[in-house]
Design a protein around this motif. Structure first.
Motif, mmCIF file in Angstrom:
data_model
loop_
_atom_site.group_PDB
_atom_site.id
_atom_site.type_symbol
_atom_site.label_atom_id
_atom_site.label_comp_id
_atom_site.label_asym_id
_atom_site.label_seq_id
_atom_site.Cartn_x
_atom_site.Cartn_y
_atom_site.Cartn_z
ATOM 1 N N GLY A 208 -10.904 -141.985 21.628
ATOM 2 C CA GLY A 208 -11.389 -141.976 22.996
ATOM 3 C C GLY A 208 -12.782 -141.404 23.097
ATOM 4 O O GLY A 208 -13.407 -141.032 22.091
ATOM 5 N N GLN A 209 -13.245 -141.355 24.330
ATOM 6 C CA GLN A 209 -14.570 -140.830 24.621
ATOM 7 C C GLN A 209 -14.534 -140.239 26.023
ATOM 8 O O GLN A 209 -13.580 -140.444 26.777
ATOM 9 C CB GLN A 209 -15.629 -141.915 24.486
ATOM 10 N N GLU A 210 -15.582 -139.493 26.385
ATOM 11 C CA GLU A 210 -15.652 -138.942 27.745
ATOM 12 C C GLU A 210 -17.057 -139.170 28.288
ATOM 13 O O GLU A 210 -18.043 -138.966 27.582
ATOM 14 C CB GLU A 210 -15.237 -137.464 27.775
ATOM 15 N N ASN A 211 -17.095 -139.660 29.518
ATOM 16 C CA ASN A 211 -18.342 -140.002 30.188
ATOM 17 C C ASN A 211 -18.062 -140.115 31.680
ATOM 18 O O ASN A 211 -16.901 -140.191 32.103
ATOM 19 C CB ASN A 211 -18.885 -141.342 29.659
ATOM 20 N N PRO A 212 -19.107 -140.149 32.495
ATOM 21 C CA PRO A 212 -18.887 -140.406 33.915
ATOM 22 C C PRO A 212 -18.319 -141.812 34.165
ATOM 23 O O PRO A 212 -18.509 -142.722 33.352
ATOM 24 C CB PRO A 212 -20.285 -140.259 34.519
ATOM 25 N N VAL A 213 -17.664 -141.972 35.293
ATOM 26 C CA VAL A 213 -17.042 -143.247 35.659
ATOM 27 C C VAL A 213 -18.056 -144.382 35.617
ATOM 28 O O VAL A 213 -17.771 -145.479 35.113
ATOM 29 C CB VAL A 213 -16.389 -143.136 37.057
ATOM 30 N N ASP A 214 -19.241 -144.141 36.144
ATOM 31 C CA ASP A 214 -20.280 -145.165 36.176
ATOM 32 C C ASP A 214 -20.610 -145.660 34.769
ATOM 33 O O ASP A 214 -20.733 -146.862 34.521
ATOM 34 C CB ASP A 214 -21.532 -144.598 36.853
ATOM 35 N N THR A 215 -20.741 -144.741 33.826
ATOM 36 C CA THR A 215 -21.057 -145.106 32.440
ATOM 37 C C THR A 215 -19.877 -145.815 31.789
ATOM 38 O O THR A 215 -20.048 -146.786 31.034
ATOM 39 C CB THR A 215 -21.432 -143.853 31.631
ATOM 40 N N ILE A 216 -18.670 -145.342 32.078
ATOM 41 C CA ILE A 216 -17.469 -145.961 31.525
ATOM 42 C C ILE A 216 -17.396 -147.435 31.925
ATOM 43 O O ILE A 216 -17.107 -148.308 31.099
ATOM 44 C CB ILE A 216 -16.216 -145.202 32.004
ATOM 45 N N LEU A 217 -17.685 -147.717 33.191
ATOM 46 C CA LEU A 217 -17.659 -149.106 33.654
ATOM 47 C C LEU A 217 -18.783 -149.910 33.012
ATOM 48 O O LEU A 217 -18.556 -151.016 32.497
ATOM 49 C CB LEU A 217 -17.786 -149.151 35.175
ATOM 50 N N SER A 218 -19.996 -149.362 33.022
ATOM 51 C CA SER A 218 -21.147 -150.102 32.512
ATOM 52 C C SER A 218 -20.971 -150.474 31.040
ATOM 53 O O SER A 218 -21.301 -151.587 30.627
ATOM 54 C CB SER A 218 -22.417 -149.270 32.693
ATOM 55 N N LEU A 219 -20.419 -149.556 30.255
ATOM 56 C CA LEU A 219 -20.274 -149.787 28.815
ATOM 57 C C LEU A 219 -18.895 -150.334 28.440
ATOM 58 O O LEU A 219 -18.575 -150.457 27.261
ATOM 59 C CB LEU A 219 -20.575 -148.500 28.045
ATOM 60 N N LYS A 220 -18.078 -150.644 29.463
ATOM 61 C CA LYS A 220 -16.811 -151.363 29.298
ATOM 62 C C LYS A 220 -15.815 -150.627 28.395
ATOM 63 O O LYS A 220 -15.023 -151.251 27.679
ATOM 64 C CB LYS A 220 -17.066 -152.778 28.747
ATOM 65 N N PHE A 221 -15.795 -149.302 28.465
ATOM 66 C CA PHE A 221 -14.950 -148.538 27.556
ATOM 67 C C PHE A 221 -13.453 -148.736 27.816
ATOM 68 O O PHE A 221 -12.637 -148.592 26.898
ATOM 69 C CB PHE A 221 -15.302 -147.048 27.615
#
Length: 335
Positions: A208-221
């Motif tokens: 897994g990884q941790e990032n803000p919601v915006d980044t998670i969506l943009s990078l399709k995690f």
């Protein structure tokens, strides 16, 4: 056609071509590197910044945007600002901690509870502004702060409590505070650039990884780590920085213009990210992600040791930060 008229037209055309060429030469191209995908919030804010720079400098400068890590990952872009290969970048505050270690403290867990508290800390905190003022000495300058939001987890397994992290591998970027926080929760940590994370999860290198919601969506995690656990464990805004060499090449008039453009792009970024979060979560849920809203109490308890760990390295600076954010949280309670 009369020969005199023809000759005059040729001279006029040549003069116009020289004027156009001169205008093109007069416009200086500046490189802006970031790791967001085209169309993501950082990319949109970069477009606003570029447009405003050209407008406010009356066309003297063009900001050319290189998204998706084309010129390198975040640490590489920051290094390139020192070396002259990049003029602007935008990255998490902790990305600059390699050059100013005290910036690690901005990634202490659960410092603020709302966007508004975070904006107050970054814009008006004496400690924060004092740290930013040190960055020109190491090659870059903060122009404004863009928004990314609060960091949460995407994992290949349900993460409801710290106990679920045992034996799992979590990607982190090169930041001591993030690493200590992940280890306190119970993860094994693996340092890697964000541009490598999707494939690393897909291949099982990390869980897994941790990032803000915006980044998670943009990078399709959530495509490869479909459990999104909303811990909001670290507030993670994005300083917009300019290479100090580039900054010193500007006239005072252009410095003012670029500062205005940076302020405009900050306001745009903050409003966009804050207002989009709910819809982004709905979109990822519709695409198959499982959104988990855990009891955050056990996570807060698990990371309590991180503050003492930080004091062991940064001494009294830790309590300066904690005192300032406590004042802000008291004055601006989260809604």
């Amino acid at each position: 056609m009369n020969m005199k008229i023809t000759t005059s037209l040729r001279f006029a055309a040549a003069a116009a071509a020289l004027l156009i060429a001169g205008a093109a030469q007069a416009q200086t191209v500046l490189k802006f590197s970031h790791t967001d995908n085209p169309g993501g919030s950082r990319d949109q804010a970069a477009a606003v910044f570029a447009e405003k720079v050209t407008e406010y400098t009356e066309g003297r400068y063009e900001v050319r945007i290189f998204p998706a890590g084309q010129l390198g990952n975040d640490p590489k872009a920051i290094e390139q600002m020192q070396l002259g290969g990049v003029d602007f970048t935008v990255s998490a505050t902790g990305s600059y901690a390699s050059y100013l270690p005290s910036l690690n403290l901005t990634a202490m867990p659960f410092l603020v509870d709302s966007y508004e508290q975070g904006w107050e800390f970054y814009d008006n905190s004496g400690w924060m502004q004092g740290e930013f003022a040190k960055l020109p000495e190491v090659g870059f300058r903060v122009l404004s702060t863009w928004e990314a939001g609060f960091r949460s987890f995407t994992t290949t397994f349900p993460l409801n409590a710290p106990a679920d992290a045992a034996g799992k591998k979590m990607r982190v970027f090169p930041n001591d505070m993030i690493r200590w926080t992940m280890e306190a929760i119970g993860f094994q940590t693996v340092v890697m650039p964000v541009t490598d994370v999707y494939l690393a999860i897909q291949q099982g290198t990390v869980d897994g990884q941790e990032n803000p919601v915006d980044t998670i969506l943009s990078l399709k995690f959530t495509e490869v780590a479909p459990y999104l656990t909303l811990t909001r464990h670290v507030y993670s805004p994005l300083p917009l920085t300019v290479a100090e060499k580039t900054w010193q090449s500007f006239s005072d008039v252009d410095k003012d213009a670029i500062t205005r453009a940076a302020a405009d792009s900050s306001a745009f970024s903050r409003e966009l990210v804050k207002s989009s979060e709910a819809a982004q979560l709905e979109q990822m849920a519709a695409e198959g992600a499982t959104i988990i809203t855990p009891d955050v109490g056990p996570f807060r308890d698990a990371v309590a040791s991180v503050y003492d760990q930080a004091r062991g390295v940064y001494g009294t600076e830790v309590d300066k930060v904690l005192a300032e954010v406590e004042t802000i949280r008291t004055a601006m309670p989260a809604q």
